[in-house]
Design a protein around this motif. Structure first.
Motif, PDB file in Angstrom:
ATOM      1  N   ASP A  18       0.808  -1.221   0.000  1.00 54.79           N
ATOM      2  CA  ASP A  18       0.000   0.000   0.000  1.00 54.79           C
ATOM      3  C   ASP A  18       0.841   1.270   0.000  1.00 54.79           C
ATOM      4  O   ASP A  18       0.313   2.366   0.262  1.00 54.79           O
ATOM      5  N   PRO A  66       2.704   4.520  -1.489  1.00 54.42           N
ATOM      6  CA  PRO A  66       2.309   5.362  -2.627  1.00 54.42           C
ATOM      7  C   PRO A  66       3.266   5.189  -3.806  1.00 54.42           C
ATOM      8  O   PRO A  66       4.409   4.785  -3.643  1.00 54.42           O
ATOM      9  N   GLU A  67       2.769   5.484  -5.001  1.00 57.50           N
ATOM     10  CA  GLU A  67       3.607   5.425  -6.193  1.00 57.50           C
ATOM     11  C   GLU A  67       4.643   6.548  -6.175  1.00 57.50           C
ATOM     12  O   GLU A  67       5.784   6.360  -6.599  1.00 57.50           O
ATOM     13  N   TRP A  68       4.220   7.715  -5.704  1.00 58.24           N
ATOM     14  CA  TRP A  68       5.099   8.876  -5.642  1.00 58.24           C
ATOM     15  C   TRP A  68       4.937   9.546  -4.281  1.00 58.24           C
ATOM     16  O   TRP A  68       3.857   9.529  -3.694  1.00 58.24           O
ATOM     17  N   MET A 117       9.661   8.039  -2.811  1.00 58.16           N
ATOM     18  CA  MET A 117       8.998   6.864  -3.360  1.00 58.16           C
ATOM     19  C   MET A 117       8.621   7.110  -4.823  1.00 58.16           C
ATOM     20  O   MET A 117       8.131   8.175  -5.184  1.00 58.16           O
ATOM     21  N   ARG A 118       8.884   6.103  -5.631  1.00 61.23           N
ATOM     22  CA  ARG A 118       8.579   6.152  -7.054  1.00 61.23           C
ATOM     23  C   ARG A 118       8.205   4.740  -7.488  1.00 61.23           C
ATOM     24  O   ARG A 118       8.485   3.769  -6.771  1.00 61.23           O
ATOM     25  N   PRO A 119       7.588   4.574  -8.641  1.00 61.47           N
ATOM     26  CA  PRO A 119       7.101   3.243  -9.034  1.00 61.47           C
ATOM     27  C   PRO A 119       8.175   2.166  -9.042  1.00 61.47           C
ATOM     28  O   PRO A 119       7.924   1.038  -8.604  1.00 61.47           O
ATOM     29  N   GLY A 120       9.368   2.494  -9.532  1.00 59.28           N
ATOM     30  CA  GLY A 120      10.436   1.494  -9.579  1.00 59.28           C
ATOM     31  C   GLY A 120      10.854   1.037  -8.191  1.00 59.28           C
ATOM     32  O   GLY A 120      11.090  -0.163  -7.961  1.00 59.28           O
ATOM     33  N   LYS A 135       9.006   1.210  -5.408  1.00 57.53           N
ATOM     34  CA  LYS A 135       7.907   0.450  -4.806  1.00 57.53           C
ATOM     35  C   LYS A 135       7.918  -0.984  -5.317  1.00 57.53           C
ATOM     36  O   LYS A 135       7.704  -1.934  -4.556  1.00 57.53           O
ATOM     37  N   ARG A 136       8.171  -1.148  -6.617  1.00 55.83           N
ATOM     38  CA  ARG A 136       8.208  -2.487  -7.190  1.00 55.83           C
ATOM     39  C   ARG A 136       9.322  -3.323  -6.563  1.00 55.83           C
ATOM     40  O   ARG A 136       9.141  -4.513  -6.281  1.00 55.83           O
ATOM     41  N   LYS A 137      10.485  -2.706  -6.304  1.00 55.82           N
ATOM     42  CA  LYS A 137      11.592  -3.430  -5.675  1.00 55.82           C
ATOM     43  C   LYS A 137      11.229  -3.864  -4.256  1.00 55.82           C
ATOM     44  O   LYS A 137      11.590  -4.963  -3.822  1.00 55.82           O
TER      45      LYS A 137
END
Length: 284
Positions: free
Chosen positions: A211, A213-215, A233-236, A238-240
């Protein structure tokens, strides 16, 4: 904690060792419905269970009676990790979920006529969290309230000191933890998994990874040493983080399966039906 207490059904693969009748298959013979063997009338003097056909076929002309496997009661224990990471606030603290499970498990055990106990493991094994067997529902409700209110950070070494406080005979043990420790330390729980039927309940909070945030700016804090770290926080990223959790899930599942225990992952909230389904799919 919810007001309505949900219960679940459980069963063991191995027979119980208690002489007191209960709801589980036992090793002793007595009153029951599962036929075990024939014995002579002298060895088991109960003419109500006389088997005329077996008596006629006996080569020594002895009267033969049927004996049945007696169901017995078992000990059910909940071992809860009280380390600092378990009290991190999120959608609901892990200890709040643990308190919900405590009530559910206790009610389930009492309905089956089994003994119930609880052991809380913080920095060590403290007397106020030590109830090896014999709890009643009123005390369980007080214990659940105390458990949900724990906020102080503690070490988790007590989890690896719990074995001497457990019953000698095989029991059903629910191990509640987020397992946020070095998984190599699982080897120190070998005695626990070897002697008892252990069901590991892995409490994870989606707010810690899924949960995010993407950014945005997110501040992370290590619950054990209180060190903080601020990240963009950024999408890459968060994915890691999600991938790291999934890798840990696989490692944890592999480590527990190697000890003969299949973990149950509880994320977000506790549902008793998940435990019922667990025991329907397998016995421990």
């Amino acid at each position: 904690m919810t007001l309505a207490i949900e219960t679940f059904h459980y069963r063991l693969a191995h027979p119980g060792y208690c002489a007191i009748p209960g709801a589980h298959p036992g090793q002793m013979v007595g009153s029951g419905q599962l036929f075990k063997r024939h014995e002579s009338l002298l060895a088991s003097p109960d003419p109500r269970r006389l088997d005329l056909r077996a008596s006629l076929l006996d080569p020594f002309n002895h009267y033969r009676v049927k004996v049945f496997q007696q169901h017995s009661k078992i000990d059910v224990l909940v071992i809860a990790d009280l380390s600092a990471s378990m009290s991190i606030p999120g959608g609901a603290t892990k200890l709040q979920i643990a308190a919900d499970f405590l009530l559910s498990c206790a009610q389930s055990a009492f309905e089956s006529g089994d003994n119930f106990g609880f052991i809380g493991c913080g920095h060590g094994i403290e007397k106020k969290w030590l109830f090896p067997k014999g709890l009643r529902m009123g005390r369980v409700q007080e214990l659940a309230r105390d458990l949900s209110r724990v906020r102080s950070g503690q070490g988790g070494n007590g989890l690896f000191q719990v074995e001497p406080y457990l019953p000698l005979r095989r029991s059903l043990v629910f191990l509640l933890s987020d397992f946020h420790f070095d998984l190599n330390r699982l080897s120190r729980l070998a005695g626990l998994f070897g002697r008892h039927a252990v069901v590991p309940l892995v409490l994870w909070d989606p707010a810690e990874y899924a949960d995010l945030p993407e950014w945005g700016i997110v501040k992370f804090q290590d619950s054990e040493n209180r060190r903080t770290r601020t990240l963009l926080m950024r999408p890459g990223l968060k994915r890691k983080i999600i991938e790291a959790y999934e890798q840990r899930r696989d490692r944890l599942r592999h480590g527990l399966r190697s000890k003969g225990a299949e973990p149950v992952f509880i994320e977000g909230r506790y549902e008793a039906s998940a435990l019922t389904n667990y025991f329907l799919q397998r016995v421990v």
